[in-house]
Design a protein around this motif. Structure first.
Motif, mmCIF file in Angstrom:
data_model
loop_
_atom_site.group_PDB
_atom_site.id
_atom_site.type_symbol
_atom_site.label_atom_id
_atom_site.label_comp_id
_atom_site.label_asym_id
_atom_site.label_seq_id
_atom_site.Cartn_x
_atom_site.Cartn_y
_atom_site.Cartn_z
ATOM 1 N N ASN A 154 -27.659 114.750 -7.646
ATOM 2 C CA ASN A 154 -28.810 115.067 -6.808
ATOM 3 C C ASN A 154 -28.436 115.127 -5.332
ATOM 4 O O ASN A 154 -28.955 115.960 -4.580
ATOM 5 N N THR A 155 -27.556 114.238 -4.906
ATOM 6 C CA THR A 155 -27.134 114.243 -3.509
ATOM 7 C C THR A 155 -26.307 115.477 -3.196
ATOM 8 O O THR A 155 -26.482 116.112 -2.141
ATOM 9 N N VAL A 156 -25.414 115.850 -4.099
ATOM 10 C CA VAL A 156 -24.619 117.072 -3.907
ATOM 11 C C VAL A 156 -25.528 118.289 -3.800
ATOM 12 O O VAL A 156 -25.367 119.144 -2.907
ATOM 13 N N GLU A 157 -26.492 118.386 -4.700
ATOM 14 C CA GLU A 157 -27.373 119.556 -4.707
ATOM 15 C C GLU A 157 -28.331 119.550 -3.523
ATOM 16 O O GLU A 157 -28.715 120.619 -3.040
ATOM 17 N N LEU A 187 -26.739 86.853 -25.679
ATOM 18 C CA LEU A 187 -26.884 88.291 -25.499
ATOM 19 C C LEU A 187 -27.694 88.918 -26.636
ATOM 20 O O LEU A 187 -27.408 88.704 -27.813
ATOM 21 N N ASP A 188 -28.706 89.688 -26.272
ATOM 22 C CA ASP A 188 -29.516 90.419 -27.256
ATOM 23 C C ASP A 188 -28.947 91.834 -27.365
ATOM 24 O O ASP A 188 -29.177 92.687 -26.503
ATOM 25 N N TRP A 189 -28.213 92.092 -28.438
ATOM 26 C CA TRP A 189 -27.522 93.361 -28.588
ATOM 27 C C TRP A 189 -28.483 94.532 -28.758
ATOM 28 O O TRP A 189 -28.151 95.667 -28.408
ATOM 29 N N GLU A 190 -29.649 94.269 -29.303
ATOM 30 C CA GLU A 190 -30.623 95.341 -29.497
ATOM 31 C C GLU A 190 -30.976 96.006 -28.177
ATOM 32 O O GLU A 190 -31.073 97.230 -28.079
ATOM 33 N N TRP A 191 -31.141 95.189 -27.118
ATOM 34 C CA TRP A 191 -31.481 95.727 -25.808
ATOM 35 C C TRP A 191 -30.232 96.041 -24.987
ATOM 36 O O TRP A 191 -30.248 96.956 -24.160
ATOM 37 N N PHE A 192 -29.173 95.296 -25.220
ATOM 38 C CA PHE A 192 -27.961 95.523 -24.427
ATOM 39 C C PHE A 192 -27.365 96.905 -24.676
ATOM 40 O O PHE A 192 -26.766 97.494 -23.774
ATOM 41 N N MET A 193 -27.531 97.420 -25.881
ATOM 42 C CA MET A 193 -26.958 98.726 -26.210
ATOM 43 C C MET A 193 -27.604 99.869 -25.422
ATOM 44 O O MET A 193 -27.054 100.968 -25.353
ATOM 45 N N PHE A 194 -28.759 99.618 -24.820
ATOM 46 C CA PHE A 194 -29.375 100.629 -23.963
ATOM 47 C C PHE A 194 -28.684 100.730 -22.606
ATOM 48 O O PHE A 194 -28.794 101.756 -21.927
ATOM 49 N N ILE A 195 -28.008 99.660 -22.208
ATOM 50 C CA ILE A 195 -27.536 99.556 -20.833
ATOM 51 C C ILE A 195 -26.422 100.532 -20.474
ATOM 52 O O ILE A 195 -26.505 101.205 -19.427
ATOM 53 N N PRO A 196 -25.336 100.663 -21.262
ATOM 54 C CA PRO A 196 -24.230 101.535 -20.818
ATOM 55 C C PRO A 196 -24.646 102.968 -20.506
ATOM 56 O O PRO A 196 -24.275 103.510 -19.451
ATOM 57 N N SER A 197 -25.413 103.584 -21.395
ATOM 58 C CA SER A 197 -25.787 104.985 -21.172
ATOM 59 C C SER A 197 -26.701 105.135 -19.964
ATOM 60 O O SER A 197 -26.539 106.072 -19.158
ATOM 61 N N THR A 198 -27.672 104.224 -19.806
ATOM 62 C CA THR A 198 -28.580 104.339 -18.662
ATOM 63 C C THR A 198 -27.868 104.007 -17.354
ATOM 64 O O THR A 198 -28.139 104.622 -16.321
ATOM 65 N N TYR A 199 -26.937 103.065 -17.381
ATOM 66 C CA TYR A 199 -26.205 102.677 -16.172
ATOM 67 C C TYR A 199 -25.398 103.851 -15.628
ATOM 68 O O TYR A 199 -25.471 104.186 -14.437
ATOM 69 N N PHE A 200 -24.623 104.482 -16.486
ATOM 70 C CA PHE A 200 -23.788 105.591 -16.036
ATOM 71 C C PHE A 200 -24.610 106.856 -15.787
ATOM 72 O O PHE A 200 -24.244 107.676 -14.946
ATOM 73 N N PHE A 201 -25.735 106.992 -16.502
ATOM 74 C CA PHE A 201 -26.581 108.152 -16.245
ATOM 75 C C PHE A 201 -27.192 108.090 -14.856
ATOM 76 O O PHE A 201 -27.235 109.108 -14.142
ATOM 77 N N THR A 202 -27.707 106.930 -14.453
ATOM 78 C CA THR A 202 -28.314 106.826 -13.128
ATOM 79 C C THR A 202 -27.288 107.085 -12.035
ATOM 80 O O THR A 202 -27.610 107.686 -11.009
ATOM 81 N N ALA A 203 -26.040 106.637 -12.248
ATOM 82 C CA ALA A 203 -24.985 106.903 -11.271
ATOM 83 C C ALA A 203 -24.692 108.397 -11.186
ATOM 84 O O ALA A 203 -24.569 108.968 -10.091
ATOM 85 N N TYR A 204 -24.590 109.041 -12.335
ATOM 86 C CA TYR A 204 -24.327 110.487 -12.368
ATOM 87 C C TYR A 204 -25.481 111.258 -11.732
ATOM 88 O O TYR A 204 -25.262 112.186 -10.938
#
Length: 260
Positions: free
Chosen positions: A229-232, A207-224
């Motif tokens: 967008n669908t609601v609006e 696991l490359d932590w430098e790049w992995f740390m980007f994943i949680p915020s982008t993962y949950f942001f795209t879901a949100y």
């Protein structure tokens, strides 16, 4: 003369624009939530506001400068109590560039959200006509009802697919590309494979932590983003239908006859 003046001064703001790449619309947002997403990942707040050029620019800036400064790796060492290593890997030259723009992204997204809420109020008050259907040489876009929970599920399964379900092509393309980049360079799926077969040490090693740390915020942001967008979009559909019925059947003489 009066009608000409009304034509010039009326409908100064439109609530939405339909095009082949999706629907861009004004709607009320919580400035605190927008600023929070900017703090989680610079550019995310602007993407929520559909200020795409500015948002993508800040998003890419975060990827480049963060990785060059080794900020994510330094954070991982700090979380594990390895403070000396955290200081050693951090590149202060790049960090000096990082901090001002990071704070600007939070401030600017909050300020812009406040302004756009005012524009939303005025646009809704002016009741400008809405376009409900568009057909082009490459794509068809139209207002209809979609289920927000389906957009959420698809986004959680494969980031970008929720935006595609909501017909936000630009968001979908950007979310998909960034997800592929983060997963590929972090070896996240390889680490997941080793985790599933019980080889936890090997999973941690690849696991490359430098790049992995980007994943949680982008993962949950795209879901949100997909869910909101669908609601609006559903709200916009209701608004367009209400305006149409008001204009077509707003008085008794305009109602269709029910007599045979």
């Amino acid at each position: 003369m009066g009608e000409e003046r009304e034509r010039r001064t009326g409908n100064r703001r439109v609530i939405a624009n339909l095009n082949m790449f999706g629907t861009t619309q004004l709607h009320f947002r919580n400035p605190g939530v927008v600023a929070w997403w900017s703090a989680a990942f610079p550019g995310a707040g602007h993407i929520l506001l559909q200020k795409y050029f500015r948002g993508f620019l800040l998003f890419i800036w975060e990827m480049v400068v963060n990785s060059r400064s080794n900020l994510n790796l330094s954070m991982v060492y700090s979380f594990n109590g390895k403070f000396e290593l955290a200081k050693e890997v951090l590149d202060l030259r790049w960090m000096a560039l990082y901090a001002p723009v990071y704070l600007f992204a939070i401030y600017d997204s909050y300020r812009t959200c406040v302004d756009m809420n005012k524009m939303t109020f005025l646009a809704r008050h002016e009741k400008a006509p809405l376009r409900a259907f568009l057909i082009g040489p490459f794509e068809i876009n139209y207002l209809d009802k979609r289920k927000p929970w389906i957009a959420l599920v698809w986004s959680l399964l494969a980031p970008g697919m929720g935006q595609l379900y909501a017909h936000r092509i630009v968001n979908a393309l950007f979310a998909t590309v960034t997800w592929i980049v983060f997963v590929y360079y972090s070896n996240a799926y390889v680490a997941l494979y080793y985790t599933l077969i019980g080889q936890f040490e090997q999973a941690g090693a690849v696991l490359d932590w430098e790049w992995f740390m980007f994943i949680p915020s982008t993962y949950f942001f795209t879901a949100y983003d997909a869910y909101v967008n669908t609601v609006e979009s559903n709200t916009l559909f209701d608004m367009e239908m209400r305006n149409y019925l008001r204009d077509a059947y707003g008085n008794a003489s305009a109602l269709p006859s029910l007599k045979p």
